[in-house]
Design an enzyme around this catalytic site. Sequence first.
Site, PDB file in Angstrom:
ATOM      1  N   ARG A 142      -7.534  -3.926   8.676  1.00 32.43           N
ATOM      2  CA  ARG A 142      -7.337  -2.687   9.419  1.00 32.43           C
ATOM      3  C   ARG A 142      -8.649  -1.931   9.500  1.00 32.43           C
ATOM      4  N   ASP A 162      10.022  -7.097  -3.682  1.00 31.16           N
ATOM      5  CA  ASP A 162       8.845  -7.504  -2.897  1.00 31.16           C
ATOM      6  C   ASP A 162       8.643  -9.008  -3.048  1.00 31.16           C
ATOM      7  N   TYR A 196       5.661  -7.728  15.714  1.00 31.59           N
ATOM      8  CA  TYR A 196       5.745  -6.499  14.911  1.00 31.59           C
ATOM      9  C   TYR A 196       6.437  -5.391  15.699  1.00 31.59           C
ATOM     10  N   LYS A 214      11.603 -12.296  11.575  1.00 32.60           N
ATOM     11  CA  LYS A 214      12.727 -12.512  10.661  1.00 32.60           C
ATOM     12  C   LYS A 214      12.787 -11.388   9.628  1.00 32.60           C
ATOM     13  N   THR A 215      11.631 -11.006   9.120  1.00 31.45           N
ATOM     14  CA  THR A 215      11.600  -9.940   8.112  1.00 31.45           C
ATOM     15  C   THR A 215      12.160  -8.655   8.700  1.00 31.45           C
ATOM     16  N   PHE A 255       0.823  -1.207   0.000  1.00 28.83           N
ATOM     17  CA  PHE A 255       0.000   0.000   0.000  1.00 28.83           C
ATOM     18  C   PHE A 255       0.865   1.268   0.000  1.00 28.83           C
ATOM     19  N   VAL A 256       1.681   1.460   1.012  1.00 24.64           N
ATOM     20  CA  VAL A 256       2.510   2.677   1.090  1.00 24.64           C
ATOM     21  C   VAL A 256       3.544   2.681  -0.036  1.00 24.64           C
ATOM     22  N   TYR A 304      24.369   0.435  12.768  1.00 30.40           N
ATOM     23  CA  TYR A 304      25.111   0.635  11.504  1.00 30.40           C
ATOM     24  C   TYR A 304      25.526   2.088  11.322  1.00 30.40           C
TER      25      TYR A 304
HETATM   26  P1  NAD Z   1       1.616  -3.591   3.162  1.00 28.58           P
HETATM   27  O1  NAD Z   1       1.384  -4.915   3.822  1.00 28.58           O
HETATM   28  O2  NAD Z   1       0.600  -3.094   2.193  1.00 28.58           O
HETATM   29  O3  NAD Z   1       3.032  -3.581   2.423  1.00 28.58           O
HETATM   30  C1  NAD Z   1       4.152  -4.301   2.856  1.00 28.58           C
HETATM   31  C2  NAD Z   1       4.869  -4.838   1.623  1.00 28.58           C
HETATM   32  O4  NAD Z   1       6.031  -5.572   2.035  1.00 28.58           O
HETATM   33  C3  NAD Z   1       4.014  -5.817   0.820  1.00 28.58           C
HETATM   34  O5  NAD Z   1       4.090  -5.528  -0.551  1.00 28.58           O
HETATM   35  C4  NAD Z   1       4.614  -7.171   1.144  1.00 28.58           C
HETATM   36  O6  NAD Z   1       4.392  -8.126   0.128  1.00 28.58           O
HETATM   37  C5  NAD Z   1       6.071  -6.806   1.348  1.00 28.58           C
HETATM   38  N1  NAD Z   1       6.796  -7.767   2.182  1.00 28.58           N
HETATM   39  C6  NAD Z   1       6.430  -8.268   3.378  1.00 28.58           C
HETATM   40  N2  NAD Z   1       7.363  -9.122   3.835  1.00 28.58           N
HETATM   41  C7  NAD Z   1       8.357  -9.141   2.898  1.00 28.58           C
HETATM   42  C8  NAD Z   1       9.592  -9.840   2.792  1.00 28.58           C
HETATM   43  N3  NAD Z   1       9.997 -10.689   3.741  1.00 28.58           N
HETATM   44  N4  NAD Z   1      10.352  -9.624   1.687  1.00 28.58           N
HETATM   45  C9  NAD Z   1       9.953  -8.776   0.705  1.00 28.58           C
HETATM   46  N5  NAD Z   1       8.791  -8.108   0.762  1.00 28.58           N
HETATM   47  C10 NAD Z   1       8.001  -8.285   1.847  1.00 28.58           C
HETATM   48  O7  NAD Z   1       1.833  -2.534   4.328  1.00 28.58           O
HETATM   49  P2  NAD Z   1       1.972  -0.949   4.254  1.00 28.58           P
HETATM   50  O8  NAD Z   1       0.836  -0.370   4.988  1.00 28.58           O
HETATM   51  O9  NAD Z   1       2.243  -0.524   2.873  1.00 28.58           O
HETATM   52  O10 NAD Z   1       3.271  -0.731   5.142  1.00 28.58           O
HETATM   53  C11 NAD Z   1       4.538  -0.427   4.570  1.00 28.58           C
HETATM   54  C12 NAD Z   1       5.536  -0.126   5.664  1.00 28.58           C
HETATM   55  O11 NAD Z   1       5.098   0.992   6.438  1.00 28.58           O
HETATM   56  C13 NAD Z   1       5.779  -1.266   6.637  1.00 28.58           C
HETATM   57  O12 NAD Z   1       7.149  -1.309   6.982  1.00 28.58           O
HETATM   58  C14 NAD Z   1       4.956  -0.875   7.840  1.00 28.58           C
HETATM   59  O13 NAD Z   1       5.471  -1.428   9.013  1.00 28.58           O
HETATM   60  C15 NAD Z   1       5.069   0.631   7.806  1.00 28.58           C
HETATM   61  N6  NAD Z   1       3.933   1.271   8.501  1.00 28.58           N
HETATM   62  C16 NAD Z   1       2.705   1.351   7.909  1.00 28.58           C
HETATM   63  C17 NAD Z   1       1.656   1.945   8.599  1.00 28.58           C
HETATM   64  C18 NAD Z   1       0.278   2.069   7.996  1.00 28.58           C
HETATM   65  O14 NAD Z   1      -0.620   2.577   8.663  1.00 28.58           O
HETATM   66  N7  NAD Z   1       0.053   1.671   6.766  1.00 28.58           N
HETATM   67  C19 NAD Z   1       1.858   2.437   9.887  1.00 28.58           C
HETATM   68  C20 NAD Z   1       3.115   2.313  10.463  1.00 28.58           C
HETATM   69  C21 NAD Z   1       4.164   1.748   9.755  1.00 28.58           C
HETATM   70  N1  UDP Z   2      24.256  -7.868   2.347  1.00 28.68           N
HETATM   71  C1  UDP Z   2      23.375  -7.851   1.275  1.00 28.68           C
HETATM   72  N2  UDP Z   2      23.705  -7.114   0.171  1.00 28.68           N
HETATM   73  C2  UDP Z   2      24.860  -6.413   0.083  1.00 28.68           C
HETATM   74  C3  UDP Z   2      25.747  -6.405   1.174  1.00 28.68           C
HETATM   75  C4  UDP Z   2      25.400  -7.146   2.307  1.00 28.68           C
HETATM   76  O1  UDP Z   2      22.301  -8.449   1.296  1.00 28.68           O
HETATM   77  O2  UDP Z   2      25.080  -5.789  -0.939  1.00 28.68           O
HETATM   78  C5  UDP Z   2      23.897  -8.650   3.537  1.00 28.68           C
HETATM   79  C6  UDP Z   2      24.995  -9.643   3.914  1.00 28.68           C
HETATM   80  O3  UDP Z   2      24.742 -10.884   3.267  1.00 28.68           O
HETATM   81  C7  UDP Z   2      24.864  -9.760   5.397  1.00 28.68           C
HETATM   82  C8  UDP Z   2      24.148  -8.482   5.827  1.00 28.68           C
HETATM   83  O4  UDP Z   2      23.819  -7.786   4.639  1.00 28.68           O
HETATM   84  O5  UDP Z   2      24.004 -10.851   5.739  1.00 28.68           O
HETATM   85  C9  UDP Z   2      25.002  -7.599   6.681  1.00 28.68           C
HETATM   86  O6  UDP Z   2      26.145  -7.234   5.936  1.00 28.68           O
HETATM   87  P1  UDP Z   2      27.486  -6.732   6.628  1.00 28.68           P
HETATM   88  O7  UDP Z   2      28.472  -6.475   5.547  1.00 28.68           O
HETATM   89  O8  UDP Z   2      27.187  -5.630   7.562  1.00 28.68           O
HETATM   90  O9  UDP Z   2      27.858  -7.953   7.553  1.00 28.68           O
HETATM   91  P2  UDP Z   2      28.748  -9.241   7.324  1.00 28.68           P
HETATM   92  O10 UDP Z   2      28.505  -9.732   5.920  1.00 28.68           O
HETATM   93  O11 UDP Z   2      30.135  -8.781   7.531  1.00 28.68           O
HETATM   94  O12 UDP Z   2      28.229 -10.171   8.354  1.00 28.68           O
HETATM   95  N1  UDP Z   3     -10.671  -1.953  15.044  1.00 28.56           N
HETATM   96  C1  UDP Z   3     -12.044  -2.011  15.152  1.00 28.56           C
HETATM   97  N2  UDP Z   3     -12.746  -2.692  14.191  1.00 28.56           N
HETATM   98  C2  UDP Z   3     -12.142  -3.283  13.127  1.00 28.56           C
HETATM   99  C3  UDP Z   3     -10.728  -3.212  13.015  1.00 28.56           C
HETATM  100  C4  UDP Z   3     -10.021  -2.538  14.012  1.00 28.56           C
HETATM  101  O1  UDP Z   3     -12.646  -1.482  16.097  1.00 28.56           O
HETATM  102  O2  UDP Z   3     -12.858  -3.863  12.278  1.00 28.56           O
HETATM  103  C5  UDP Z   3      -9.916  -1.180  16.067  1.00 28.56           C
HETATM  104  C6  UDP Z   3      -8.705  -1.890  16.663  1.00 28.56           C
HETATM  105  O3  UDP Z   3      -9.076  -2.640  17.792  1.00 28.56           O
HETATM  106  C7  UDP Z   3      -7.806  -0.717  17.021  1.00 28.56           C
HETATM  107  C8  UDP Z   3      -8.123   0.337  15.960  1.00 28.56           C
HETATM  108  O4  UDP Z   3      -9.386  -0.035  15.411  1.00 28.56           O
HETATM  109  O5  UDP Z   3      -8.150  -0.187  18.275  1.00 28.56           O
HETATM  110  C9  UDP Z   3      -7.094   0.411  14.851  1.00 28.56           C
HETATM  111  O6  UDP Z   3      -6.893  -0.880  14.341  1.00 28.56           O
HETATM  112  P1  UDP Z   3      -5.934  -1.209  13.098  1.00 28.56           P
HETATM  113  O7  UDP Z   3      -5.843  -2.691  13.004  1.00 28.56           O
HETATM  114  O8  UDP Z   3      -6.392  -0.477  11.907  1.00 28.56           O
HETATM  115  O9  UDP Z   3      -4.525  -0.570  13.486  1.00 28.56           O
HETATM  116  P2  UDP Z   3      -3.587  -0.601  14.805  1.00 28.56           P
HETATM  117  O10 UDP Z   3      -4.278  -1.328  15.910  1.00 28.56           O
HETATM  118  O11 UDP Z   3      -2.366  -1.299  14.349  1.00 28.56           O
HETATM  119  O12 UDP Z   3      -3.405   0.822  15.123  1.00 28.56           O
END
Ligand code: NAD
Ligand code: UDP
Ligand code: UDP
Length: 350
Positions: free
Chosen positions: A211, A58, A170, A116-117, A38-39, A184
């Site tokens: 959401r 992505d 998260y 992990k992500t 989305f963003v 870093y």
């Molecule tokens: P979204 O779920 O629409 O987008 C996230 C994107 O990341 C997706 O396209 C998904 O496929 C990709 N993705 C997820 N895991 C991945 C992985 N392991 N490798 C590669 N791609 C991966 O969410 P969004 O609302 O667009 O959020 C984008 C960013 O902004 C996120 O980092 C989120 O934490 C941050 N954020 C969003 C909000 C909001 O209200 N939308 C608020 C706070 C922070």
């Molecule tokens: N990395 C990557 N792309 C790059 C350079 C690094 O994905 O172009 C990854 C790399 O595989 C490592 C992580 O980034 O897992 C951290 O890299 P850094 O060089 O800081 O650490 P190191 O490889 O020395 O552990």
């Molecule tokens: N919420 C709600 N009804 C819904 C979805 C969410 O009342 O159908 C509430 C949820 O409990 C939270 C607020 O709306 O208090 C925002 O939820 P969202 O999942 O959008 O974002 P976050 O909790 O991450 O701020």
Amino acid sequence: YDKDTNRIQYTTFAKFPSVRLLPDAQRKRILVTGGAGFVGSHLVDRLMLLGHEVTVLDNFFTGSRTTVSHWVGHPNFEMVRHDVVEPFMIEVDQIYHLACPASPPHYQYNAVKTIKTSFMGTLNMLGLAKRTKARFLITSTSEVYGDPEEHPQREDYWGHVNCIGPRACYDEGKRVAETLTYGYMRQDGVDVRVARIFNTFGPRMNPYDGRVVSNFIIQALKGEDMTVYGDGQQTRSFQYIHDLVDGLILLMNGEETRPVNIGSSHEFTILEFAEAVRDIVEEVQRAEGEPNPKSVGIVHKDMPTDDPQRRRADTTRAKETIEWQPRWGVRDGVREMVLYYKQMIDQGKL
Ligand code: NAD
Ligand code: UDP
Ligand code: UDP
């Protein structure tokens, strides 16, 4: 920019929107992880229109190819299917690191993968930034403040997060991602930016991501009861997507390396917000010729565990350091989003 004609030049390729023609020295190679979400997709649109070369990375977990498909084939655009948990090599000038599921049902679906992500994905992108000397911006979140004991939330508040609750994958994931980012910066001199984003909404939000804004609008459009969790007295402050994109680009190109809140300071209780959405949906339905739209009800459901009670951005730092403040009113943004989902429903896509 052409000095003789005093005009900005654009370049047009068949079927694509015109993008700005930047001189080589100003055109940047930009990586957007999570760019199909989305963003990300809105950020990609803006960076493309500004004339940069954009690569989207992505794994399509929550994003979709269709959000950026209008750029596929453009010479400045590339899309790569890749999971940020694995290393990735590319030569770039700037990295916007967004990849991470953002809605509670999605990030809780596979909590370990979410951590992990956040951890390994951010580590890899920081490694990439270190090697290429690219500037690195991470989209952190207001969730780092947890269920806050200070209100509104300023960047120097350390937060109140339950590290073993269902939201922890998260919240703690983003907290450790910030820690890595500043590690870093201090150890390796990586040029970093940290945006703490508050609740954001707008077109292209995945309609099924659970959401509150998407849920309420779709329920109201379909004439179904709106689901308010708990008594609806918890608060959130919602910003419209275009304001967020402005903020991210200003932050990336500004000098502030401390975390910066990007969000709205207009606070709603969830119950008030439900009522506002219901009114706007009715207005849109009347304007589009539906004389007696069905008035939808509100039902209360269980409050999710650890749901933050209050949330409102203190955006003083954003104002002072990157001269950012929101320009969209919430109601105008909701109206745009209602029109977007209504079109999807009318076309049978929802
Ligand atoms: P979204 O779920 O629409 O987008 C996230 C994107 O990341 C997706 O396209 C998904 O496929 C990709 N993705 C997820 N895991 C991945 C992985 N392991 N490798 C590669 N791609 C991966 O969410 P969004 O609302 O667009 O959020 C984008 C960013 O902004 C996120 O980092 C989120 O934490 C941050 N954020 C969003 C909000 C909001 O209200 N939308 C608020 C706070 C922070
Ligand atoms: N990395 C990557 N792309 C790059 C350079 C690094 O994905 O172009 C990854 C790399 O595989 C490592 C992580 O980034 O897992 C951290 O890299 P850094 O060089 O800081 O650490 P190191 O490889 O020395 O552990
Ligand atoms: N919420 C709600 N009804 C819904 C979805 C969410 O009342 O159908 C509430 C949820 O409990 C939270 C607020 O709306 O208090 C925002 O939820 P969202 O999942 O959008 O974002 P976050 O909790 O991450 O701020």
